[in-house]
Design a protein around this motif. Structure first.
Motif, short mmCIF file in Angstrom:
data_model
loop_
_atom_site.label_atom_id
_atom_site.label_comp_id
_atom_site.label_asym_id
_atom_site.label_seq_id
_atom_site.Cartn_x
_atom_site.Cartn_y
_atom_site.Cartn_z
N VAL A 169 15.12 82.76 140.00
CA VAL A 169 15.51 81.10 139.91
C VAL A 169 16.32 81.64 139.16
O VAL A 169 17.57 80.43 139.29
CB VAL A 169 15.24 79.84 140.06
N ASN A 170 16.97 81.95 137.89
CA ASN A 170 18.13 82.15 137.05
C ASN A 170 19.28 82.68 137.75
O ASN A 170 18.67 83.97 137.72
CB ASN A 170 17.29 82.74 135.87
N ALA A 171 19.85 82.41 138.14
CA ALA A 171 21.72 82.54 138.06
C ALA A 171 22.14 83.62 137.23
O ALA A 171 23.48 83.50 137.77
CB ALA A 171 22.19 81.81 139.15
N SER A 172 21.93 83.05 136.15
CA SER A 172 22.69 83.80 134.89
C SER A 172 22.92 84.66 134.55
O SER A 172 23.80 85.81 133.72
CB SER A 172 23.76 82.41 133.72
N VAL A 193 15.36 76.99 133.35
CA VAL A 193 16.31 76.08 133.30
C VAL A 193 17.48 76.49 132.41
O VAL A 193 19.11 75.43 132.75
CB VAL A 193 15.85 75.23 132.68
N ASN A 194 17.58 77.21 131.86
CA ASN A 194 19.02 77.77 130.97
C ASN A 194 19.90 78.45 131.80
O ASN A 194 19.30 79.33 132.51
CB ASN A 194 18.42 78.86 130.15
N ALA A 195 20.93 77.74 132.22
CA ALA A 195 22.70 78.54 132.09
C ALA A 195 23.46 79.72 131.89
O ALA A 195 24.63 79.64 132.53
CB ALA A 195 22.81 77.45 133.47
N SER A 196 23.06 78.77 131.10
CA SER A 196 24.12 79.98 129.00
C SER A 196 23.56 81.33 129.39
O SER A 196 24.85 82.43 129.38
CB SER A 196 24.46 79.44 128.29
#
Length: 81
Positions: free
Chosen positions: A57-60, A29-32
């Motif tokens: 699922v993590n794009a960052s 859920v982290n995007a940073s």
């Protein structure tokens, strides 16, 4: 979830597969975060499987150091996914 943290170094903290399971939940859920170092933590193949699910699922994240964790061929297959 912290929206300003971009780098996390957990090198040599002994988090093991259970700790990586919790970290993977946060990474989903982290995007940073762009960089995570979990080297030398005894992650093993089970931890690699948890991490692999989060990486899908993590794009960052652009850099993840999982060296010296004994992930072996099974863990590598999960990560290659």
């Amino acid at each position: 979830v912290n929206a300003s943290l971009t780098s996390l170094n957990l090198n040599r903290n002994g988090i093991g597969p259970g700790g990586v399971e919790h970290l993977a939940g946060a990474l989903r859920v982290n995007a940073s975060l762009t960089s995570v170092d979990i080297s030398s933590n005894g992650v093993g193949p089970v931890g690699a499987e948890h991490l692999a699910g989060a990486l899908r699922v993590n794009a960052s994240l652009t850099s993840v150091d999982i060296s010296s964790n004994g992930v072996g061929p099974v863990g590598a297959e999960h990560l290659a996914g």
